[in-house]
Design a protein around this motif. Structure first.
Motif, PDB file in Angstrom:
ATOM      1  N   ILE A   1      34.118  25.879  56.680  1.00 34.58           N
ATOM      2  CA  ILE A   1      33.864  24.907  55.610  1.00 34.58           C
ATOM      3  C   ILE A   1      33.796  25.606  54.261  1.00 34.58           C
ATOM      4  O   ILE A   1      34.318  25.112  53.255  1.00 34.58           O
ATOM      5  CB  ILE A   1      32.560  24.132  55.881  1.00 34.58           C
ATOM      6  CG1 ILE A   1      32.671  23.335  57.182  1.00 34.58           C
ATOM      7  CG2 ILE A   1      32.243  23.204  54.714  1.00 34.58           C
ATOM      8  CD1 ILE A   1      33.808  22.362  57.229  1.00 34.58           C
ATOM      9  N   TYR A   2      33.179  26.783  54.213  1.00 33.15           N
ATOM     10  CA  TYR A   2      33.132  27.550  52.957  1.00 33.15           C
ATOM     11  C   TYR A   2      34.544  27.922  52.507  1.00 33.15           C
ATOM     12  O   TYR A   2      34.851  27.869  51.308  1.00 33.15           O
ATOM     13  CB  TYR A   2      32.270  28.806  53.129  1.00 33.15           C
ATOM     14  CG  TYR A   2      30.791  28.556  52.993  1.00 33.15           C
ATOM     15  CD1 TYR A   2      30.191  28.488  51.734  1.00 33.15           C
ATOM     16  CD2 TYR A   2      29.990  28.377  54.115  1.00 33.15           C
ATOM     17  CE1 TYR A   2      28.824  28.248  51.610  1.00 33.15           C
ATOM     18  CE2 TYR A   2      28.629  28.133  53.990  1.00 33.15           C
ATOM     19  CZ  TYR A   2      28.049  28.069  52.739  1.00 33.15           C
ATOM     20  OH  TYR A   2      26.711  27.820  52.615  1.00 33.15           O
ATOM     21  N   ASN A   3      35.394  28.286  53.430  1.00 34.95           N
ATOM     22  CA  ASN A   3      36.781  28.621  53.081  1.00 34.95           C
ATOM     23  C   ASN A   3      37.536  27.410  52.548  1.00 34.95           C
ATOM     24  O   ASN A   3      38.318  27.515  51.592  1.00 34.95           O
ATOM     25  CB  ASN A   3      37.513  29.193  54.297  1.00 34.95           C
ATOM     26  CG  ASN A   3      37.125  30.623  54.601  1.00 34.95           C
ATOM     27  OD1 ASN A   3      36.665  31.345  53.727  1.00 34.95           O
ATOM     28  ND2 ASN A   3      37.314  31.041  55.843  1.00 34.95           N
ATOM     29  N   VAL A   4      37.315  26.260  53.155  1.00 33.88           N
ATOM     30  CA  VAL A   4      37.960  25.033  52.680  1.00 33.88           C
ATOM     31  C   VAL A   4      37.492  24.713  51.254  1.00 33.88           C
ATOM     32  O   VAL A   4      38.291  24.348  50.385  1.00 33.88           O
ATOM     33  CB  VAL A   4      37.660  23.862  53.633  1.00 33.88           C
ATOM     34  CG1 VAL A   4      38.168  22.546  53.042  1.00 33.88           C
ATOM     35  CG2 VAL A   4      38.298  24.103  55.001  1.00 33.88           C
ATOM     36  N   ALA A   5      36.186  24.857  51.024  1.00 35.15           N
ATOM     37  CA  ALA A   5      35.653  24.600  49.683  1.00 35.15           C
ATOM     38  C   ALA A   5      36.243  25.563  48.654  1.00 35.15           C
ATOM     39  O   ALA A   5      36.510  25.176  47.509  1.00 35.15           O
ATOM     40  CB  ALA A   5      34.132  24.706  49.697  1.00 35.15           C
ATOM     41  N   GLN A   6      36.460  26.807  49.043  1.00 33.27           N
ATOM     42  CA  GLN A   6      37.084  27.764  48.127  1.00 33.27           C
ATOM     43  C   GLN A   6      38.500  27.338  47.763  1.00 33.27           C
ATOM     44  O   GLN A   6      38.937  27.504  46.615  1.00 33.27           O
ATOM     45  CB  GLN A   6      37.082  29.162  48.749  1.00 33.27           C
ATOM     46  CG  GLN A   6      35.712  29.818  48.770  1.00 33.27           C
ATOM     47  CD  GLN A   6      35.758  31.200  49.392  1.00 33.27           C
ATOM     48  OE1 GLN A   6      36.706  31.551  50.112  1.00 33.27           O
ATOM     49  NE2 GLN A   6      34.737  31.994  49.136  1.00 33.27           N
TER      50      GLN A   6
ATOM     51  N   SER B   1      28.114  19.003  49.982  1.00 31.75           N
ATOM     52  CA  SER B   1      27.244  19.783  49.097  1.00 31.75           C
ATOM     53  C   SER B   1      28.050  20.842  48.352  1.00 31.75           C
ATOM     54  O   SER B   1      27.897  21.038  47.139  1.00 31.75           O
ATOM     55  CB  SER B   1      26.130  20.438  49.915  1.00 31.75           C
ATOM     56  OG  SER B   1      25.360  21.299  49.100  1.00 31.75           O
ATOM     57  N   LEU B   2      28.937  21.507  49.079  1.00 37.67           N
ATOM     58  CA  LEU B   2      29.783  22.533  48.456  1.00 37.67           C
ATOM     59  C   LEU B   2      30.775  21.903  47.480  1.00 37.67           C
ATOM     60  O   LEU B   2      31.000  22.429  46.382  1.00 37.67           O
ATOM     61  CB  LEU B   2      30.534  23.312  49.533  1.00 37.67           C
ATOM     62  CG  LEU B   2      29.676  24.156  50.477  1.00 37.67           C
ATOM     63  CD1 LEU B   2      30.523  24.719  51.615  1.00 37.67           C
ATOM     64  CD2 LEU B   2      29.004  25.291  49.717  1.00 37.67           C
ATOM     65  N   PHE B   3      31.374  20.775  47.868  1.00 42.84           N
ATOM     66  CA  PHE B   3      32.350  20.120  46.993  1.00 42.84           C
ATOM     67  C   PHE B   3      31.688  19.569  45.737  1.00 42.84           C
ATOM     68  O   PHE B   3      32.274  19.589  44.657  1.00 42.84           O
ATOM     69  CB  PHE B   3      33.064  18.997  47.762  1.00 42.84           C
ATOM     70  CG  PHE B   3      34.227  19.474  48.587  1.00 42.84           C
ATOM     71  CD1 PHE B   3      34.123  20.592  49.398  1.00 42.84           C
ATOM     72  CD2 PHE B   3      35.434  18.794  48.578  1.00 42.84           C
ATOM     73  CE1 PHE B   3      35.191  21.032  50.167  1.00 42.84           C
ATOM     74  CE2 PHE B   3      36.513  19.226  49.339  1.00 42.84           C
ATOM     75  CZ  PHE B   3      36.384  20.352  50.137  1.00 42.84           C
ATOM     76  N   GLN B   4      30.467  19.054  45.875  1.00 44.00           N
ATOM     77  CA  GLN B   4      29.735  18.574  44.694  1.00 44.00           C
ATOM     78  C   GLN B   4      29.484  19.716  43.717  1.00 44.00           C
ATOM     79  O   GLN B   4      29.711  19.586  42.511  1.00 44.00           O
ATOM     80  CB  GLN B   4      28.404  17.967  45.126  1.00 44.00           C
ATOM     81  CG  GLN B   4      27.485  17.573  43.976  1.00 44.00           C
ATOM     82  CD  GLN B   4      27.841  16.235  43.383  1.00 44.00           C
ATOM     83  OE1 GLN B   4      27.659  15.202  44.026  1.00 44.00           O
ATOM     84  NE2 GLN B   4      28.334  16.231  42.146  1.00 44.00           N
ATOM     85  N   THR B   5      29.022  20.854  44.242  1.00 42.28           N
ATOM     86  CA  THR B   5      28.782  22.030  43.401  1.00 42.28           C
ATOM     87  C   THR B   5      30.082  22.516  42.766  1.00 42.28           C
ATOM     88  O   THR B   5      30.126  22.864  41.583  1.00 42.28           O
ATOM     89  CB  THR B   5      28.164  23.155  44.245  1.00 42.28           C
ATOM     90  OG1 THR B   5      26.922  22.702  44.800  1.00 42.28           O
ATOM     91  CG2 THR B   5      27.918  24.396  43.399  1.00 42.28           C
TER      92      THR B   5
END
Length: 204
Positions: free
Chosen positions: A106-111, A152-156
Motif C-alpha cells: 500500500i505504501y508503494n501504491v501511495a508513492q 490515510s496515505l492518499f489524503q496526506t
C-alpha cells in the motif's frame, strides 16, 4: 434530493463547461460509466480516459496518452485509483490477512500516486479532484481496514501535493450495510454512482 443537487449545480457547471478537463482512473468510472454520465448530465464537459482494470501505473499512462493526443496537459483532472492494485494483484491474499506485506504494498501504491501528483504539478494542472476508494461490501468488506490505511496515505499525499489537490472521501456513504453496490459488492450501483457524482460536482 439527489436530483435537486444536480439541478443546483447545472447553471454553475455550465459556466465552466469549456474547461479543459480530464477524467482518468478505473472501473468506478468506467465499468457502467454511470458516474461520467451523471457528470455530463449536470453540464460538465470532459475527456474520459478511465478504464476497467486500471491500476496506478496504467492511470499514469492514461494521463500521458491524453497529453500526446491533445498536445497539452489538461486544466482540471478528475482521478481515482489504487483499488485494482489490491483487488487484481498478487497481494490480495496478504491484504485479506492484514499482513505487513500488504502494508508495504500500500505504501508503494501511495508513492506511485504521489508521483502522478508531481506530474500534474509539473504540467501546471490547476486543480486535481482525487476520489478516494470507497468501502467494500461483503464478502470483501474484510479489506476495509486496508482501505483505511491507503486512504490515510492518499489524503496526506493530496494535502501535501505541489498541485492543488482536493481529496474526496466516499467511505462514509459505503459499507456492508449500505445498498450502494452492484452484485459484486465492489462497484457502485446507480445509487452509489449518484453519491460519488454529487461529491465530485461539489468541487466545481
Amino acid at each position: 434530493m439527489k436530483k435537486k443537487l444536480f439541478i443546483s449545480f447545472l447553471c454553475f457547471i455550465s459556466s465552466i463547461a469549456n474547461a479543459n478537463t480530464l477524467m482518468i482512473g478505473d472501473s468506478v468510472f468506467a465499468l457502467t460509466e454511470a458516474v461520467p454520465n451523471n457528470l455530463r448530465a449536470a453540464g460538465l464537459i470532459f475527456e474520459m480516459r478511465a478504464e476497467t482494470g486500471a491500476g496506478i501505473d496504467r492511470i499514469f499512462e492514461q494521463y500521458q496518452e491524453y497529453k500526446l493526443d491533445f498536445g497539452a496537459p489538461p486544466s482540471i483532472v478528475i482521478v481515482n485509483g489504487g483499488g485494482n492494485d489490491i483487488l487484481l494483484s498478487r497481494y490480495l491474499k496478504e491484504c485479506i490477512k492484514k499482513s505487513e506485506i500488504c502494508d508495504y504494498h500500500i505504501y508503494n501504491v501511495a508513492q506511485k500516486g504521489a508521483k502522478l501528483l508531481l506530474e500534474f504539478a509539473k504540467d501546471n494542472v490547476s486543480k486535481v479532484i482525487f476520489l478516494g476508494i470507497h468501502y467494500l461490501g461483503d464478502p470483501l468488506s474484510v479489506l476495509n481496514p486496508t482501505i483505511d490505511l491507503g486512504m490515510s496515505l492518499f489524503q496526506t499525499m493530496c494535502d501535501g501535493s505541489p498541485a492543488y489537490c482536493v481529496f474526496v472521501d466516499p467511505r462514509p456513504f459505503f459499507g456492508p450495510d449500505k445498498k450502494v453496490y452492484l452484485f459484486d459488492g465492489v462497484h457502485p450501483n446507480k445509487s452509489g454512482s449518484q453519491i460519488i457524482s454529487a461529491m465530485i460536482l461539489t468541487q466545481f
